[in-house]
Design a protein around this motif. Structure first.
Motif, PDB file in Angstrom:
ATOM      1  N   VAL A   1       0.862 -11.558  -5.017  1.00 38.19           N
ATOM      2  CA  VAL A   1       0.148 -10.416  -5.589  1.00 38.19           C
ATOM      3  C   VAL A   1      -1.293 -10.785  -5.925  1.00 38.19           C
ATOM      4  O   VAL A   1      -2.221  -9.992  -5.692  1.00 38.19           O
ATOM      5  CB  VAL A   1       0.907  -9.878  -6.823  1.00 38.19           C
ATOM      6  CG1 VAL A   1       0.032  -8.920  -7.627  1.00 38.19           C
ATOM      7  CG2 VAL A   1       2.188  -9.180  -6.381  1.00 38.19           C
TER       8      VAL A   1
ATOM      9  N   ALA B   1      -0.539  -1.082  -4.011  1.00 35.54           N
ATOM     10  CA  ALA B   1       0.796  -1.443  -3.526  1.00 35.54           C
ATOM     11  C   ALA B   1       1.308  -2.751  -4.131  1.00 35.54           C
ATOM     12  O   ALA B   1       2.481  -2.825  -4.535  1.00 35.54           O
ATOM     13  CB  ALA B   1       0.794  -1.507  -1.993  1.00 35.54           C
ATOM     14  N   PRO B   2       0.495  -3.810  -4.230  1.00 34.84           N
ATOM     15  CA  PRO B   2       0.995  -5.027  -4.878  1.00 34.84           C
ATOM     16  C   PRO B   2       1.386  -4.832  -6.342  1.00 34.84           C
ATOM     17  O   PRO B   2       2.374  -5.415  -6.800  1.00 34.84           O
ATOM     18  CB  PRO B   2      -0.193  -5.997  -4.749  1.00 34.84           C
ATOM     19  CG  PRO B   2      -0.916  -5.539  -3.524  1.00 34.84           C
ATOM     20  CD  PRO B   2      -0.802  -4.044  -3.573  1.00 34.84           C
TER      21      PRO B   2
ATOM     22  N   LEU C   1       0.274  -3.247   6.858  1.00 36.00           N
ATOM     23  CA  LEU C   1      -1.091  -3.771   6.739  1.00 36.00           C
ATOM     24  C   LEU C   1      -1.223  -5.107   7.450  1.00 36.00           C
ATOM     25  O   LEU C   1      -2.170  -5.330   8.219  1.00 36.00           O
ATOM     26  CB  LEU C   1      -1.476  -3.916   5.266  1.00 36.00           C
ATOM     27  CG  LEU C   1      -2.832  -4.594   5.017  1.00 36.00           C
ATOM     28  CD1 LEU C   1      -3.974  -3.719   5.515  1.00 36.00           C
ATOM     29  CD2 LEU C   1      -3.013  -4.906   3.532  1.00 36.00           C
ATOM     30  N   HIS C   2      -0.269  -5.996   7.223  1.00 36.16           N
ATOM     31  CA  HIS C   2      -0.351  -7.322   7.848  1.00 36.16           C
ATOM     32  C   HIS C   2      -0.137  -7.242   9.351  1.00 36.16           C
ATOM     33  O   HIS C   2      -0.752  -8.001  10.111  1.00 36.16           O
ATOM     34  CB  HIS C   2       0.651  -8.267   7.192  1.00 36.16           C
ATOM     35  CG  HIS C   2       0.216  -8.738   5.844  1.00 36.16           C
ATOM     36  ND1 HIS C   2      -0.838  -9.609   5.658  1.00 36.16           N
ATOM     37  CD2 HIS C   2       0.673  -8.443   4.602  1.00 36.16           C
ATOM     38  CE1 HIS C   2      -1.013  -9.838   4.363  1.00 36.16           C
ATOM     39  NE2 HIS C   2      -0.104  -9.133   3.704  1.00 36.16           N
TER      40      HIS C   2
ATOM     41  N   MET D   1       2.653  -2.746   2.831  1.00 36.47           N
ATOM     42  CA  MET D   1       2.064  -4.084   2.949  1.00 36.47           C
ATOM     43  C   MET D   1       2.463  -4.757   4.256  1.00 36.47           C
ATOM     44  O   MET D   1       1.660  -5.476   4.867  1.00 36.47           O
ATOM     45  CB  MET D   1       2.470  -4.957   1.756  1.00 36.47           C
ATOM     46  CG  MET D   1       1.918  -4.474   0.416  1.00 36.47           C
ATOM     47  SD  MET D   1       0.143  -4.099   0.435  1.00 36.47           S
ATOM     48  CE  MET D   1      -0.564  -5.709   0.800  1.00 36.47           C
TER      49      MET D   1
ATOM     50  N   VAL E   1      -5.074   0.022  -0.939  1.00 33.19           N
ATOM     51  CA  VAL E   1      -3.746  -0.469  -0.579  1.00 33.19           C
ATOM     52  C   VAL E   1      -3.512  -1.865  -1.136  1.00 33.19           C
ATOM     53  O   VAL E   1      -2.437  -2.162  -1.687  1.00 33.19           O
ATOM     54  CB  VAL E   1      -3.570  -0.456   0.956  1.00 33.19           C
ATOM     55  CG1 VAL E   1      -2.394  -1.339   1.384  1.00 33.19           C
ATOM     56  CG2 VAL E   1      -3.361   0.965   1.444  1.00 33.19           C
ATOM     57  N   GLU E   2      -4.514  -2.742  -1.028  1.00 35.00           N
ATOM     58  CA  GLU E   2      -4.337  -4.134  -1.454  1.00 35.00           C
ATOM     59  C   GLU E   2      -4.296  -4.294  -2.966  1.00 35.00           C
ATOM     60  O   GLU E   2      -3.973  -5.384  -3.459  1.00 35.00           O
ATOM     61  CB  GLU E   2      -5.444  -5.002  -0.863  1.00 35.00           C
ATOM     62  CG  GLU E   2      -5.278  -5.232   0.635  1.00 35.00           C
ATOM     63  CD  GLU E   2      -6.335  -6.147   1.217  1.00 35.00           C
ATOM     64  OE1 GLU E   2      -5.981  -7.029   2.009  1.00 35.00           O
ATOM     65  OE2 GLU E   2      -7.523  -5.969   0.888  1.00 35.00           O
TER      66      GLU E   2
ATOM     67  N   TRP F   1      -3.224 -10.777  -2.691  1.00 35.54           N
ATOM     68  CA  TRP F   1      -3.503  -9.410  -2.245  1.00 35.54           C
ATOM     69  C   TRP F   1      -4.583  -8.749  -3.100  1.00 35.54           C
ATOM     70  O   TRP F   1      -5.544  -8.184  -2.578  1.00 35.54           O
ATOM     71  CB  TRP F   1      -2.229  -8.566  -2.329  1.00 35.54           C
ATOM     72  CG  TRP F   1      -1.264  -8.762  -1.206  1.00 35.54           C
ATOM     73  CD1 TRP F   1      -1.561  -9.073   0.093  1.00 35.54           C
ATOM     74  CD2 TRP F   1       0.161  -8.625  -1.283  1.00 35.54           C
ATOM     75  NE1 TRP F   1      -0.404  -9.149   0.829  1.00 35.54           N
ATOM     76  CE2 TRP F   1       0.667  -8.869   0.018  1.00 35.54           C
ATOM     77  CE3 TRP F   1       1.046  -8.316  -2.310  1.00 35.54           C
ATOM     78  CZ2 TRP F   1       2.027  -8.819   0.303  1.00 35.54           C
ATOM     79  CZ3 TRP F   1       2.405  -8.262  -2.022  1.00 35.54           C
ATOM     80  CH2 TRP F   1       2.883  -8.507  -0.732  1.00 35.54           C
TER      81      TRP F   1
ATOM     82  N   THR G   1       6.784 -10.444   1.929  1.00 32.13           N
ATOM     83  CA  THR G   1       6.915  -9.150   1.265  1.00 32.13           C
ATOM     84  C   THR G   1       8.374  -8.704   1.237  1.00 32.13           C
ATOM     85  O   THR G   1       8.897  -8.286   0.189  1.00 32.13           O
ATOM     86  CB  THR G   1       6.072  -8.094   2.001  1.00 32.13           C
ATOM     87  OG1 THR G   1       4.708  -8.527   2.056  1.00 32.13           O
ATOM     88  CG2 THR G   1       6.154  -6.751   1.305  1.00 32.13           C
TER      89      THR G   1
ATOM     90  N   ALA H   1       6.234   0.692  -0.978  1.00 29.53           N
ATOM     91  CA  ALA H   1       5.113  -0.229  -1.152  1.00 29.53           C
ATOM     92  C   ALA H   1       5.262  -1.440  -0.232  1.00 29.53           C
ATOM     93  O   ALA H   1       4.275  -1.925   0.345  1.00 29.53           O
ATOM     94  CB  ALA H   1       5.021  -0.684  -2.610  1.00 29.53           C
TER      95      ALA H   1
ATOM     96  N   ASN I   1      -0.581 -13.873   8.460  1.00 29.04           N
ATOM     97  CA  ASN I   1      -0.217 -12.471   8.302  1.00 29.04           C
ATOM     98  C   ASN I   1       1.272 -12.235   8.530  1.00 29.04           C
ATOM     99  O   ASN I   1       1.900 -11.445   7.817  1.00 29.04           O
ATOM    100  CB  ASN I   1      -1.048 -11.610   9.254  1.00 29.04           C
ATOM    101  CG  ASN I   1      -2.402 -11.259   8.669  1.00 29.04           C
ATOM    102  OD1 ASN I   1      -2.506 -10.428   7.778  1.00 29.04           O
ATOM    103  ND2 ASN I   1      -3.437 -11.931   9.149  1.00 29.04           N
TER     104      ASN I   1
END
Length: 598
Positions: A239, A306-307, A329-330, A326, A302-303, A242, A353, A322, A346
Motif C-alpha cells: 500500500v 483503491a489501496p 492497472l498492473h 489494481m 486509483v493508486e 502504491w 494483490t 478494488a 508488475n
C-alpha cells in the motif's frame, strides 16, 4: 513495424542528420507520438516469452517443487500458500539482482549484450557508486574482488533460501492448521538481508538493481514477524508503494508521461487514439484533456483510493472490486512496455494483490487492527514512510526509487553531449558493453539509422517536463550543439554500470568523475546537463552543467510551469532559466530568457 524489422522514420537519414538538433527533435517527437520507439514486434515477443516461461512458470515451478506442493498448473492448490508468496519474492529478487528482470533488453538500451547486472557486478574493475561518501570502508569507485565476492554471496544466499524446504511455524499453524508447507526458515533470510545491505553500501546500483527499496522490507518481515503480523506488514508495504506512486503524481509532471508511454505501447495500435492524447497533433504536443483524465483518474486517484480500500475495507465486494482495479492497472502497465520494462515487478504486484487481500482478507483476522500489538503497525508505517517522505521533500537526499516515485514523471535526469568523435573515449572505461550506437550497429542497424534510433530516445525525453529544461540549458550553454552527439543519460548509464531504472542519481557527477578517470576527456568533449527532481511544492527543478574534465561549471533552476507550457522542440527558444552559480562567475545570479542574459 514488422515482426523482425524495426519501424524507421520516413526521412532521408543523411539529410535528416544534417538538420539542427531541435528540428530533429520535432520530427522524432511527432514520429514517437504515432509509432513509439519502433522496436520490431519480435522484441516484445521475447519479453513476453521471458515473462511467461522464465519468470512466471519458472518461479512457480521452483516454489512448488521445493515446498512439496503440486505442479504450477494446479493453481488452486498453491496460489494462496504463504511459502509460495515468500519464494515469489525471493525469485524476483534473484532475477533482478542477476539483471534479467527489469531494465533488461533492447527496450532498456541493452542490445548486445541484453543483460547488464551480473556481467558488470561480477567483474572486478567496473564502476561502482557508493551512496554515501561518509560511510567507512566504502571508498573508491571501482569494483574490487571483495565487491565481487559480496555480490556472488548475495546471489548464493538467495538461491539457498529459495530452494530450501519450508520449516514449521507455530504462528502459521495457529491460523492455518492444515498447512503442511511451512514458511521459509527465518535463519536463511538473515544472509540475503545482510548481504543486500552490504552490497548497497558499497554500490547503490546493486541494491537498486535488486529493487532492495521494495523487497528488503519484505525479507525483513519474513524473518522477524509472526504470521499474522507478517501478512499485515506485507499489506502495508504494498500500500505504501502504491500510495507513494500515486502521491508523487500530484503536480505538473505526470500528465506529460501518459501520451508518450501509450504511444510506445504495442497493445495500442490505433494511431487516432494515440493522437487524441496530444492537445492538437501535430501542432500542439502538450497533453490533451483525455491524457489528463487517464493520468489523474486512472493513475493518481486509483493508486491512492483503491489501496486505502484494500487496507481498511471489511466488505468482500468492495475489496474484490478494488483488487480487480489494481490488478488491471498492473496489467495495463505491463502491456505498455515502459522503457525501464518493469514487467516482472508488475506481474508480482498483480499476484500480491490477489494473495494478500483476497487470500488473507481483513475480515478473516488479517486487518491492521488484528496486529499482535498496536505499536507494530505504527512502527511499520514509520519505517516504510521515512524514505518516501524525506525523498519527496529533499529529492537530493533520497533518489527516485526509494522515494517511491514510480513513473511519476518527476525524475532526476540528464543528457550527455559529446564533441565529434569524443563518444568513442567511453570505450576506454572498464565495462562489459560497448556504446549503444555500436550495439545497434552490431544488431544489424545501418550506422545512420542506429544514430537516428538513439536520437528517438532524446526526443522521448523532450516530450517530458524535464526534457524542455534540459534542452533549454543545452541551447544556451553550447553554441555548437547542432554538431554534437547528444545521448539520453539513462541509456549511457546502462552501458557503463549495467543498470538504470529512470534514477538520475545513478548517472550524476559521481558517475561522470568515475568515467573521467579512465576516459580522460578534454575540456568541452563531454558536457552533461543534469537536473534533480522537483521537491514537493517548490515549483522549480535545480540543474547542473557538468564538464567531465572540469567538474560542475554551472548551477541553476527553471520553473516547472515554464517547462510544461512549451512544446518538446522549443519553437519559442529556451525556457527561462536562473543561473545561481557558474565557474566563470561564482558569485553571480543571472536569469536567462531565450538564451539571453537578463
Amino acid at each position: 513495424m514488422g515482426f523482425t524489422k524495426p519501424y524507421l522514420p520516413p526521412v532521408d537519414p543523411a539529410d535528416f542528420l544534417r538538420k539542427p538538433l531541435m528540428e530533429r527533435m520535432r520530427v522524432l517527437a511527432l514520429d514517437w507520438a504515432e509509432n513509439g520507439f519502433g522496436s520490431p514486434k519480435m522484441v516484445h515477443t521475447v519479453y513476453i516469452f521471458k515473462l511467461i516461461f522464465l519468470y512466471a512458470i519458472g518461479g512457480i515451478t521452483v516454489a512448488t517443487l521445493t515446498s512439496g506442493l503440486p505442479a504450477f498448473w494446479h493453481v488452486a492448490q498453491w496460489w494462496n500458500q504463504p511459502i509460495v508468496y515468500q519464494k515469489a519474492i525471493l525469485w524476483t529478487v534473484l532475477l533482478e539482482a542477476i539483471g534479467i528482470a527489469g531494465s533488461w533488453g533492447p527496450l532498456a538500451g541493452k542490445v548486445k549484450p541484453m543483460t547488464g547486472g551480473i556481467l558488470f557486478w561480477a567483474r572486478p574493475g567496473t564502476i561502482r557508486l557508493r551512496p554515501w561518501k561518509w560511510m567507512p570502508f566504502t571508498g573508491g569507485d571501482r569494483r574490487t574482488r571483495f565487491d565481487v565476492a559480496l555480490y556472488v554471496a548475495l546471489l548464493a544466499s538467495l538461491v539457498v533460501a529459495l530452494v530450501s524446504p519450508g520449516a514449521h511455524s507455530d504462528s502459521l499453524s495457529a491460523m492455518l492448521p492444515g498447512d503442511s508447507s511451512g514458511l521459509v526458515k527465518p535463519a536463511l533470510l538473515v544472509a540475503p538481508i545482510v548481504l543486500l545491505i552490504a552490497n548497497g553500501l558499497r554500490d547503490k546500483a546493486v541494491f537498486l538493481g535488486a529493487r532492495g527499496e521494495q523487497y528488503l522490507p519484505a525479507l525483513f518481515f519474513f524473518a522477524v514477524l509472526p504470521f499474522v503480523d507478517m501478512i499485515i506488514a506485507l499489506k502495508m508495504l504494498i500500500v505504501v508503494v502504491w500510495i507513494g506512486a500515486g502521491f508523487s503524481k500530484f503536480g505538473k509532471h505526470f500528465s506529460n508521461v501518459i501520451p508518450p508511454m501509450i504511444s510506445n505501447s504495442p497493445s495500442m495500435p490505433s494511431k487516432a487514439f494515440k493522437r487524441s492524447l496530444y492537445r492538437d497533433f501535430p501542432r500542439d504536443m502538450r497533453p490533451s484533456r483525455s491524457a489528463h483524465v487517464v493520468a489523474h483518474v486512472g493513475g493518481t486517484m486509483v493508486e491512492i483510493v483503491a489501496p486505502l480500500v484494500l487496507l481498511f475495507s471489511a466488505n468482500m465486494w468492495l475489496t474484490l472490486a478494488a483488487a480487480a482495479v489494481m490488478v488491471l492497472l498492473h496489467l495495463f502497465i505491463t502491456s505498455a512496455f515502459p522503457l525501464a520494462v518493469p514487467l516482472e515487478w508488475n506481474i508480482l504486484f498483480a499476484y500480491a494483490t490477489v494473495f494478500l487481500f483476497l487470500g488473507f482478507p481483513n475480515w478473516d483476522g488479517y486487518a491492521v487492527t488484528d496486529a499482535s500489538s498496536a505499536l507494530i503497525p505504527l512502527a511499520i508505517a514509520a519505517g516504510l514512510l521515512f524514505f518516501p517522505v524525506l525523498g519527496t521533500l529533499r529529492p537530493d537526499k533520497v533518489s527516485f526509487l526509494p522515494s517511491m516515485r514510480q513513473y511519476a514523471g518527476n525524475w532526476a535526469s540528464a543528457v550527455w553531449t559529446f564533441a565529434p568523435g569524443a563518444e568513442a573515449k567511453l570505450d576506454w572505461v572498464t565495462r562489459t558493453a560497448s556504446n549503444q550506437i555500436d550495439q545497434f550497429i552490431g544488431f544489424g542497424y545501418e550506422p545512420q539509422w542506429a544514430e537516428i534510433t538513439l536520437q528517438k530516445t532524446i526526443a522521448w525525453r523532450t516530450m517530458h517536463s524535464q526534457g524542455r529544461g534540459l534542452f533549454s540549458v543545452l541551447l544556451k550553454s553550447l553554441p555548437d550543439i547542432d554538431t554534437r552527439i547528444v545521448r539520453e543519460a539513462e541509456f549511457v548509464c546502462n552501458s557503463l554500470i549495467g543498470f538504470n531504472f529512470g534514477d538520475g542519481h545513478l548517472h550524476n557527477a559521481d558517475l561522470i568523475r568515475a568515467v573521467q578517470d579512465e576516459a580522460g576527456f578534454e575540456p568541452g568533449e563531454l558536457v552533461v546537463v543534469w537536473v534533480e527532481s522537483e521537491a514537493f511544492g517548490s515549483g522549480v527543478q535545480r540543474y547542473q552543467v557538468i564538464d567531465a574534465a572540469l567538474g560542475v561549471i554551472e548551477r541553476g533552476t527553471w520553473k516547472v510551469a515554464d517547462a510544461v507550457a512549451e512544446q518538446p522542440w522549443l519553437p519559442n527558444g529556451p525556457i527561462p532559466t536562473s543561473v545561481t552559480w557558474s565557474l566563470s562567475r561564482p558569485g553571480s545570479a543571472t536569469v536567462t530568457r531565450n538564451g539571453v542574459a537578463q
